[in-house]
Every structure is written in C-alpha cells, then in structure tokens.
Design a protein around this motif. Structure first.
Motif, PDB file in Angstrom:
ATOM      1  N   ARG A  19       0.833  -1.208   0.000  1.00 18.57           N
ATOM      2  CA  ARG A  19       0.000   0.000   0.000  1.00 18.57           C
ATOM      3  C   ARG A  19       0.873   1.266   0.000  1.00 18.57           C
ATOM      4  O   ARG A  19       0.508   2.276  -0.615  1.00 18.57           O
ATOM      5  N   ASP A  56      -6.629   7.730   0.758  1.00 18.25           N
ATOM      6  CA  ASP A  56      -7.255   6.444   1.072  1.00 18.25           C
ATOM      7  C   ASP A  56      -6.194   5.355   1.235  1.00 18.25           C
ATOM      8  O   ASP A  56      -6.281   4.516   2.148  1.00 18.25           O
ATOM      9  N   GLU A 116      -4.521   5.739   4.620  1.00 18.00           N
ATOM     10  CA  GLU A 116      -5.353   5.241   5.710  1.00 18.00           C
ATOM     11  C   GLU A 116      -5.369   3.713   5.750  1.00 18.00           C
ATOM     12  O   GLU A 116      -5.323   3.105   6.822  1.00 18.00           O
ATOM     13  N   GLU A 117      -5.430   3.089   4.581  1.00 14.71           N
ATOM     14  CA  GLU A 117      -5.386   1.629   4.535  1.00 14.71           C
ATOM     15  C   GLU A 117      -4.040   1.099   5.028  1.00 14.71           C
ATOM     16  O   GLU A 117      -3.973   0.079   5.720  1.00 14.71           O
ATOM     17  N   LEU A 175      -2.088   2.583   7.195  1.00 10.07           N
ATOM     18  CA  LEU A 175      -2.092   2.737   8.651  1.00 10.07           C
ATOM     19  C   LEU A 175      -2.890   1.631   9.317  1.00 10.07           C
ATOM     20  O   LEU A 175      -2.513   1.119  10.378  1.00 10.07           O
ATOM     21  N   THR A 176      -4.011   1.254   8.704  1.00 12.04           N
ATOM     22  CA  THR A 176      -4.810   0.151   9.252  1.00 12.04           C
ATOM     23  C   THR A 176      -4.012  -1.142   9.251  1.00 12.04           C
ATOM     24  O   THR A 176      -4.039  -1.914  10.222  1.00 12.04           O
ATOM     25  N   GLU A 177      -3.308  -1.407   8.149  1.00  7.91           N
ATOM     26  CA  GLU A 177      -2.479  -2.615   8.077  1.00  7.91           C
ATOM     27  C   GLU A 177      -1.391  -2.593   9.139  1.00  7.91           C
ATOM     28  O   GLU A 177      -1.117  -3.603   9.796  1.00  7.91           O
ATOM     29  N   ARG A 207      -1.444  -0.985  12.018  1.00 10.07           N
ATOM     30  CA  ARG A 207      -2.057  -1.210  13.329  1.00 10.07           C
ATOM     31  C   ARG A 207      -2.341  -2.693  13.536  1.00 10.07           C
ATOM     32  O   ARG A 207      -2.172  -3.213  14.643  1.00 10.07           O
ATOM     33  N   HIS A 208      -2.775  -3.366  12.467  1.00 12.60           N
ATOM     34  CA  HIS A 208      -3.049  -4.806  12.564  1.00 12.60           C
ATOM     35  C   HIS A 208      -1.773  -5.577  12.890  1.00 12.60           C
ATOM     36  O   HIS A 208      -1.783  -6.487  13.725  1.00 12.60           O
ATOM     37  N   ARG A 264      -0.843  -4.900  16.532  1.00 11.56           N
ATOM     38  CA  ARG A 264      -1.694  -5.664  17.453  1.00 11.56           C
ATOM     39  C   ARG A 264      -1.267  -7.118  17.510  1.00 11.56           C
ATOM     40  O   ARG A 264      -1.416  -7.779  18.539  1.00 11.56           O
TER      41      ARG A 264
END
Length: 388
Positions: free
Chosen positions: A210, A241, A244-245, A247-249, A251-252, A255
C-alpha cells in the motif's frame, strides 16, 4: 465363600505371573552374563547395552505389576543409553540402576517360584478349612486370604529391591526437567520464527504494497498538478485512502506483536473488548485479576492471544452462540478458562492455531488442557506461572 475364592484366584494369577517372570529371569541372567563375558571383545560393546535394555524392560514390567496390585506406582530412574557403542556400554556399566535391577533379577528368580510353591498347599488346605469354616459356618475365611498376603509379600520385596535411591530419583527428575525445557525452548524458537515470518509477510503483502501504491499516486499527482488540477486532486484523494489503509495494516501488525489495548486497559479490559467484537455472546468473569498489581507483560500477552485464538475458533468452527471466559488470580499463577457451548469434537492435537497456542504457553512454562467431547461443550484451560 464365593468372594473369597474369587479374590484368591486373582491373587493366584498374580503369583503365576511372578512365576513366569521368574522363569524369564533365568534367560535374562544368561543374556547378561554372556554380555558381561563378551565385553572383552568389540562385539560385547554392542551386546551389553541391548542386554541392559532387556533387563530394564523386565524390571519395568514388574514395576507395572506391583503398581497395579498395590495402587502405588514404583518409580524408575535410569541414565539414558545414547551415543556410540562404547559410550552406551560405559553408561550401562556406570548406572547404579543396572546393578539394582540385577540384584532384583537374581532375587526374584528365587522367591518368584518360592511363593507359587507356597500357594499350592494353601489352596488345598484353604478349600477344606474355609469350605467348612466360611462356606458352612458363615465365618470369615482364614486360610485362602493368605494367598493375597503372598502377593503382598512379593510386591513388598520387589518394591524394596527396585525402588531407586532418593539421589537417583532427583537426578532422573532433573534430567526430565532439562529435556522438557529443551523441548519448550525449541518450541519457543519455532514459534518466534513463525511469528517473525508472519510479521514479514503481513508487512510485505499489506503495508509495504500500500505504501508503494501511495508513493506512485503522489508522484502522479505531482506531475499532473500543473496540467490537470482535477486529476491531481483525484489522485491525492486516492493517495489519502491508500495512506489510511496502510495505517490500518500497520495497526493490525502491531496488534499481532503486542496489542496496545493491553497496555491501556489491562488484561481484563482487553479481554472484554475482545469479547465484544468476537461475534458471540461472551461473558467475562474476573476473579481478582483486575485487583492488585498486574501480571508481567509476557503473561498478559500470552493469556490475551490464547483467549483470542479460542474465541476465533469457537466463532468459526463450533457453531456456538455463547461462550464464557474466566480469569482467576492464583498465588503463583494466572488461570484462564475459555468455554463455548458449540458442537464439540475438536481435535486437541490438530490445527496450527492450537499448536501456536501450546507453544506460546509452553514458552512461559505453562500448561494447556483441552476437552471437547462430541456434542460439546469445548473447554480450554490454561495456567501460566506468574509473579504478581
């Protein structure tokens, strides 16, 4: 009288087993003597360890018989016979358990037959005396129970001869503990390697891809900014977009390493949040975990991932609608129990998720127990050593 005869019959069967083992002892003694004589040759170095292994199996069979009769197992403590032929031969000769088993073998070859011979006249007199005293006069049998005493005597003598010394027992337990820790360390290393590969795969296939797309879109927008502002605006919107994707990856991935929610809310709060997003009706019971000092970060992370894996499996495979999570604070450990009301029938040894769960817990010297009968429920219980 019928019960007395039945018990005497079972005792006689044990004595016959002892007699058969005594007969086999003669063969074992001959094999050991041959191996000892052959030690002068190169062939003897290969024969002696196998003879000692035969001796250990014979003594082990007697230990099982004594344990089954008395209800109290007879422990064993042997040094491993590993390495080349001469190293195995030296280990067999230097093991005190070898001489202890030899002592028992010679003694049992004598008293094994002796006790059977003593039981024969007891049967004859017992049927006559107890037949009248117990069968007709309804009194307690006095002769036939002596056969059970003979078996007790055989068990007592064998236990005394086969029981290892306290020092040998401590050494054997220490060796078992070292072997267990070696296996645990190997599992922890394997789990760590698998975790690193997973993180690398997630970064390469997710966030990195990404970010590359984001860089390309920003470059295209920069080139198109002066000539076609509308196209540049659209490219920048797509780039946002993509960011943001990405950043989501990320964060995953984070975690998966150590959930930030554990640091923010603690174990109980993190588990409640996990339960709320599991798709099941999950009740969380806390028994003293939230009160007082927190568990170490590694223990909390292991408990969190175990619960996450268990709830994920329950939602995917069990068909359950309800589940429960229990957290119990114990003086020296943390106990976790996850139960679902699904169809059950889960294989405790199958699945990469369960294997990873066991490795993660074993790395902290914890234990995992799983029961999943067909028809449910499925219960996973984990205990993690913990210094509060």
């Amino acid at each position: 009288m019928r019960e007395t005869v039945r018990r005497a019959g079972w005792a006689s069967v044990e004595l016959l087993r002892a007699a058969g083992l005594a007969l086999a002892s003669y063969l074992s003694i001959g094999v050991v003597i041959f191996a000892a004589v052959a030690m002068a040759t190169v062939v003897g170095a290969g024969v002696l360890p196998e003879s000692v292994l035969l001796l250990r199996r014979t003594a082990g069979y007697k230990r099982r018989l004594v344990g089954a009769w008395t209800g109290e197992p007879v422990p064993e403590a042997y040094r491993p016979l590993t390495g080349e032929a001469f190293a195995r031969a030296r280990a067999a000769v230097g093991d005190p358990a070898t001489y202890r088993d030899l002592r028992w073998l010679v003694a049992h070859a004598a008293y094994g037959w002796l006790l059977v011979c003593c039981a024969m006249p007891v049967w004859v007199y017992g049927l006559l005396v107890d037949g009248v005293w117990c069968g007709l006069l309804k009194q307690r049998a006095v002769v036939l129970p002596l056969i059970e005493r003979l078996v007790d005597l055989d068990a007592a003598w064998s236990r005394a001869l086969l029981l290892p010394s306290p020092e040998a027992l401590r050494s054997a337990r220490l060796a078992e503990r070292v072997e267990e820790l070696s296996e645990t360390r190997a599992g922890a290393v394997a789990a760590h390697g698998a975790e690193l590969r997973r993180i690398e795969r997630d970064l390469h296939d997710g966030a990195q891809a990404r970010l590359v797309a984001l860089s390309m879109r920003v470059g295209l927008a920069r080139r198109a900014y002066e000539k076609d502002p509308d196209a540049a605006h659209k490219l920048l919107a797509d780039a946002q977009d993509q960011a943001e994707e990405a950043l989501t990856e990320l964060r995953h991935v984070v975690r998966g390493i150590h959930p930030p929610i554990l640091t923010d809310r603690g174990l109980v709060g993190a588990v409640r949040a996990l339960a709320a997003g599991s798709g099941l009706e999950v009740s969380v019971r806390d028994d003293g975990v939230e009160d007082g000092p927190r568990a170490p970060a590694a223990v909390e992370a292991a408990a969190y991932f175990v619960i996450a894996e268990a709830l994920t499996n329950a939602a995917k495979h069990s068909g359950a609608r309800q589940a429960s999570v229990g957290l119990v604070r114990m003086p020296d450990r943390l106990r976790v129990a996850v139960r679902d009301e699904g169809r059950g029938g889960a294989d405790p040894s199958g699945g990469s998720g369960l294997l990873g769960m066991r490795r993660r817990v074993a790395a902290l010297d914890g234990t995992v127990e799983m029961t999943s009968p067909v028809g449910g429920p499925t219960l996973i219980e984990v205990e993690l050593p913990c210094v509060w």
